[in-house]
Design a protein around this motif. Structure first.
Motif, PDB file in Angstrom:
ATOM      1  N   ALA A  16     -10.098  16.477 -16.692  1.00 47.21           N
ATOM      2  CA  ALA A  16      -9.982  15.559 -15.557  1.00 47.21           C
ATOM      3  C   ALA A  16      -8.725  14.702 -15.639  1.00 47.21           C
ATOM      4  CB  ALA A  16     -11.225  14.673 -15.455  1.00 47.21           C
ATOM      5  N   ASP A  17      -8.131  14.613 -16.828  1.00 41.35           N
ATOM      6  CA  ASP A  17      -6.885  13.852 -16.960  1.00 41.35           C
ATOM      7  C   ASP A  17      -5.751  14.468 -16.150  1.00 41.35           C
ATOM      8  OD1 ASP A  17      -8.210  12.169 -18.691  1.00 41.35           O
ATOM      9  OD2 ASP A  17      -7.493  13.196 -20.496  1.00 41.35           O
ATOM     10  N   GLY A  18      -5.865  15.769 -15.814  1.00 39.67           N
ATOM     11  CA  GLY A  18      -4.820  16.465 -15.072  1.00 39.67           C
ATOM     12  C   GLY A  18      -4.921  16.308 -13.567  1.00 39.67           C
ATOM     13  N   VAL A  19      -5.903  15.562 -13.072  1.00 39.83           N
ATOM     14  CA  VAL A  19      -6.070  15.405 -11.630  1.00 39.83           C
ATOM     15  C   VAL A  19      -5.168  14.271 -11.152  1.00 39.83           C
ATOM     16  CG1 VAL A  19      -7.674  14.961  -9.745  1.00 39.83           C
ATOM     17  CG2 VAL A  19      -8.460  16.177 -11.776  1.00 39.83           C
ATOM     18  N   GLU A  20      -4.226  14.620 -10.295  1.00 46.22           N
ATOM     19  CA  GLU A  20      -3.331  13.612  -9.731  1.00 46.22           C
ATOM     20  C   GLU A  20      -3.447  13.669  -8.224  1.00 46.22           C
ATOM     21  OE1 GLU A  20       0.644  13.812 -11.230  1.00 46.22           O
ATOM     22  OE2 GLU A  20      -0.043  14.199 -13.271  1.00 46.22           O
ATOM     23  N   LYS A  21      -4.275  12.783  -7.685  1.00 46.62           N
ATOM     24  CA  LYS A  21      -4.461  12.707  -6.231  1.00 46.62           C
ATOM     25  C   LYS A  21      -3.996  11.347  -5.766  1.00 46.62           C
ATOM     26  CE  LYS A  21      -8.328  15.809  -5.858  1.00 46.62           C
ATOM     27  NZ  LYS A  21      -9.326  16.235  -4.937  1.00 46.62           N
ATOM     28  N   ASP A  22      -3.446  11.311  -4.594  1.00 46.55           N
ATOM     29  CA  ASP A  22      -3.034  10.054  -3.988  1.00 46.55           C
ATOM     30  C   ASP A  22      -4.004   9.741  -2.854  1.00 46.55           C
ATOM     31  OD1 ASP A  22      -1.883   7.861  -2.844  1.00 46.55           O
ATOM     32  OD2 ASP A  22       0.014   8.837  -2.353  1.00 46.55           O
ATOM     33  N   PRO A  23      -5.018   8.885  -3.121  1.00 51.21           N
ATOM     34  CA  PRO A  23      -6.018   8.614  -2.087  1.00 51.21           C
ATOM     35  C   PRO A  23      -5.459   7.908  -0.864  1.00 51.21           C
ATOM     36  CG  PRO A  23      -6.300   7.125  -3.949  1.00 51.21           C
ATOM     37  CD  PRO A  23      -5.229   8.110  -4.341  1.00 51.21           C
ATOM     38  N   GLU A  24      -4.255   7.373  -0.973  1.00 52.90           N
ATOM     39  CA  GLU A  24      -3.646   6.668   0.152  1.00 52.90           C
ATOM     40  C   GLU A  24      -2.761   7.580   0.999  1.00 52.90           C
ATOM     41  OE1 GLU A  24      -4.612   3.576   0.810  1.00 52.90           O
ATOM     42  OE2 GLU A  24      -5.863   3.751  -0.968  1.00 52.90           O
ATOM     43  N   SER A  25      -2.537   8.820   0.552  1.00 56.64           N
ATOM     44  CA  SER A  25      -1.631   9.688   1.305  1.00 56.64           C
ATOM     45  C   SER A  25      -2.253  10.078   2.642  1.00 56.64           C
ATOM     46  CB  SER A  25      -1.282  10.938   0.492  1.00 56.64           C
ATOM     47  OG  SER A  25      -2.425  11.743   0.328  1.00 56.64           O
ATOM     48  N   PRO A  26      -1.432  10.154   3.687  1.00 52.85           N
ATOM     49  CA  PRO A  26      -1.964  10.490   5.007  1.00 52.85           C
ATOM     50  C   PRO A  26      -2.384  11.954   5.076  1.00 52.85           C
ATOM     51  CG  PRO A  26       0.406  10.351   5.089  1.00 52.85           C
ATOM     52  CD  PRO A  26      -0.003   9.933   3.696  1.00 52.85           C
ATOM     53  N   TYR A  27      -3.381  12.240   5.865  1.00 56.63           N
ATOM     54  CA  TYR A  27      -3.856  13.605   6.073  1.00 56.63           C
ATOM     55  C   TYR A  27      -2.827  14.354   6.890  1.00 56.63           C
ATOM     56  CZ  TYR A  27      -6.575  17.450   7.919  1.00 56.63           C
ATOM     57  OH  TYR A  27      -7.011  18.693   8.256  1.00 56.63           O
ATOM     58  N   ASP A  28      -2.397  15.497   6.381  1.00 54.12           N
ATOM     59  CA  ASP A  28      -1.500  16.338   7.164  1.00 54.12           C
ATOM     60  C   ASP A  28      -1.814  17.799   6.872  1.00 54.12           C
ATOM     61  OD1 ASP A  28      -0.523  16.431   4.595  1.00 54.12           O
ATOM     62  OD2 ASP A  28       1.563  16.205   5.148  1.00 54.12           O
ATOM     63  N   GLY A  29      -1.857  18.575   7.895  1.00 57.95           N
ATOM     64  CA  GLY A  29      -2.156  19.992   7.744  1.00 57.95           C
ATOM     65  C   GLY A  29      -3.648  20.261   7.673  1.00 57.95           C
ATOM     66  N   THR A 129     -21.022  21.566 -11.107  1.00 61.30           N
ATOM     67  CA  THR A 129     -19.829  21.536 -10.260  1.00 61.30           C
ATOM     68  C   THR A 129     -19.759  20.245  -9.450  1.00 61.30           C
ATOM     69  OG1 THR A 129     -20.004  23.931 -10.124  1.00 61.30           O
ATOM     70  CG2 THR A 129     -18.521  22.897  -8.580  1.00 61.30           C
ATOM     71  N   VAL A 130     -20.909  19.721  -9.046  1.00 60.93           N
ATOM     72  CA  VAL A 130     -20.952  18.444  -8.322  1.00 60.93           C
ATOM     73  C   VAL A 130     -20.421  17.328  -9.212  1.00 60.93           C
ATOM     74  CG1 VAL A 130     -22.492  16.705  -7.328  1.00 60.93           C
ATOM     75  CG2 VAL A 130     -22.851  19.124  -6.830  1.00 60.93           C
ATOM     76  N   ARG A 131     -20.878  17.285 -10.456  1.00 61.77           N
ATOM     77  CA  ARG A 131     -20.444  16.231 -11.380  1.00 61.77           C
ATOM     78  C   ARG A 131     -18.955  16.356 -11.674  1.00 61.77           C
ATOM     79  NH1 ARG A 131     -25.881  17.264 -10.660  1.00 61.77           N
ATOM     80  NH2 ARG A 131     -27.115  15.517 -11.402  1.00 61.77           N
ATOM     81  N   GLU A 132     -18.457  17.596 -11.777  1.00 66.26           N
ATOM     82  CA  GLU A 132     -17.025  17.798 -12.000  1.00 66.26           C
ATOM     83  C   GLU A 132     -16.225  17.305 -10.799  1.00 66.26           C
ATOM     84  OE1 GLU A 132     -17.239  21.640 -15.013  1.00 66.26           O
ATOM     85  OE2 GLU A 132     -17.091  21.990 -12.855  1.00 66.26           O
ATOM     86  N   ALA A 133     -16.729  17.519  -9.598  1.00 62.63           N
ATOM     87  CA  ALA A 133     -16.045  17.015  -8.399  1.00 62.63           C
ATOM     88  C   ALA A 133     -15.968  15.490  -8.442  1.00 62.63           C
ATOM     89  CB  ALA A 133     -16.759  17.479  -7.132  1.00 62.63           C
ATOM     90  N   HIS A 134     -17.077  14.844  -8.815  1.00 63.67           N
ATOM     91  CA  HIS A 134     -17.069  13.380  -8.911  1.00 63.67           C
ATOM     92  C   HIS A 134     -16.045  12.913  -9.952  1.00 63.67           C
ATOM     93  CE1 HIS A 134     -20.300  12.923  -6.133  1.00 63.67           C
ATOM     94  NE2 HIS A 134     -21.272  13.279  -6.956  1.00 63.67           N
ATOM     95  N   LEU A 135     -15.992  13.594 -11.099  1.00 63.53           N
ATOM     96  CA  LEU A 135     -15.035  13.228 -12.143  1.00 63.53           C
ATOM     97  C   LEU A 135     -13.598  13.325 -11.656  1.00 63.53           C
ATOM     98  CD1 LEU A 135     -16.451  14.890 -15.384  1.00 63.53           C
ATOM     99  CD2 LEU A 135     -15.955  12.467 -15.056  1.00 63.53           C
ATOM    100  N   SER A 136     -13.331  14.316 -10.811  1.00 62.41           N
ATOM    101  CA  SER A 136     -11.967  14.555 -10.345  1.00 62.41           C
ATOM    102  C   SER A 136     -11.591  13.689  -9.150  1.00 62.41           C
ATOM    103  CB  SER A 136     -11.793  16.021  -9.966  1.00 62.41           C
ATOM    104  OG  SER A 136     -12.486  16.304  -8.775  1.00 62.41           O
ATOM    105  N   GLY A 137     -12.567  13.024  -8.566  1.00 62.30           N
ATOM    106  CA  GLY A 137     -12.300  12.251  -7.359  1.00 62.30           C
ATOM    107  C   GLY A 137     -12.253  13.106  -6.111  1.00 62.30           C
TER     108      GLY A 137
END
Length: 175
Positions: A16-29, A129-137
């Motif tokens: 999970a340390d490898g997950v880099e998401k920007d929750p503030e980024s605008p939705y596109d595509g 898989t649900v718990r992994e999704a939560h861990l990754s955000g």
């Protein structure tokens, strides 16, 4: 009651340390909808393919991560091939099969997704898989069934739909 302690199933979290998401980024595509696992029939990949196919053209792209070739066992390979073919028929060019990946790369997989769908048709005992999704955000939409539903608080940290219902799943994705 004070003598009983419920301890949730433990998970390795290094990936999970490898997950880099920007929750503030605008939705596109198109929304990047994910399936993680082996596309065996009881995992409901074709239901997800149908749900994505019901969305407005260009609204979503389905990304399948897992062994979609079936390995050495000819019986499971044939079943997986049927599920893959049906998903391609229902989702058309809205589905991409990425194949197997190392579990250590799970964070990279989740970083490529906007939502993960856990759509089993059978009684999942836990819903790892649900718990992994939560861990990754990664937001998660799951079947209202056994261990999957136990890991999702509907409308709080995910959405639930009736197992096997492509219409309900499509509505949840639209939401």
């Amino acid at each position: 009651g004070e003598k009983v302690c419920l301890v949730p199933y433990g998970l390795a979290t290094d990936w999970a340390d490898g997950v880099e998401k920007d929750p503030e980024s605008p939705y596109d595509g198109p929304m990047r909808v994910g399936f993680v696992g082996t596309p065996i029939s009881y995992k409901g990949l074709s239901v997800l393919g149908e749900a994505v196919g019901l969305l407005t053209e260009g609204a979503a792209q389905l990304h399948v991560y897992g062994d979609h070739e079936g390995g050495a066992d000819p019986v499971s390979a044939a079943e997986i091939a049927r599920e893959v073919d049906e998903t391609r028929r229902l989702a058309g060019d809205r589905v991409t099969f990425h194949g197997r990946f190392d579990h250590d790369d799970l964070g990279k997989v989740h970083a490529q997704l906007d939502v993960l769908v856990v759509r089993s048709l059978w009684q999942e005992a836990y819903g790892l898989t649900v718990r992994e999704a939560h861990l990754s955000g990664t937001p998660v939409v799951g079947s209202r069934i056994a261990g999957i539903a136990e890991g999702i608080r509907d409308g709080v940290d995910g959405l639930l739909f009736q197992p096997g219902s492509a219409v309900q799943l499509s509505a949840a994705l639209q939401r």
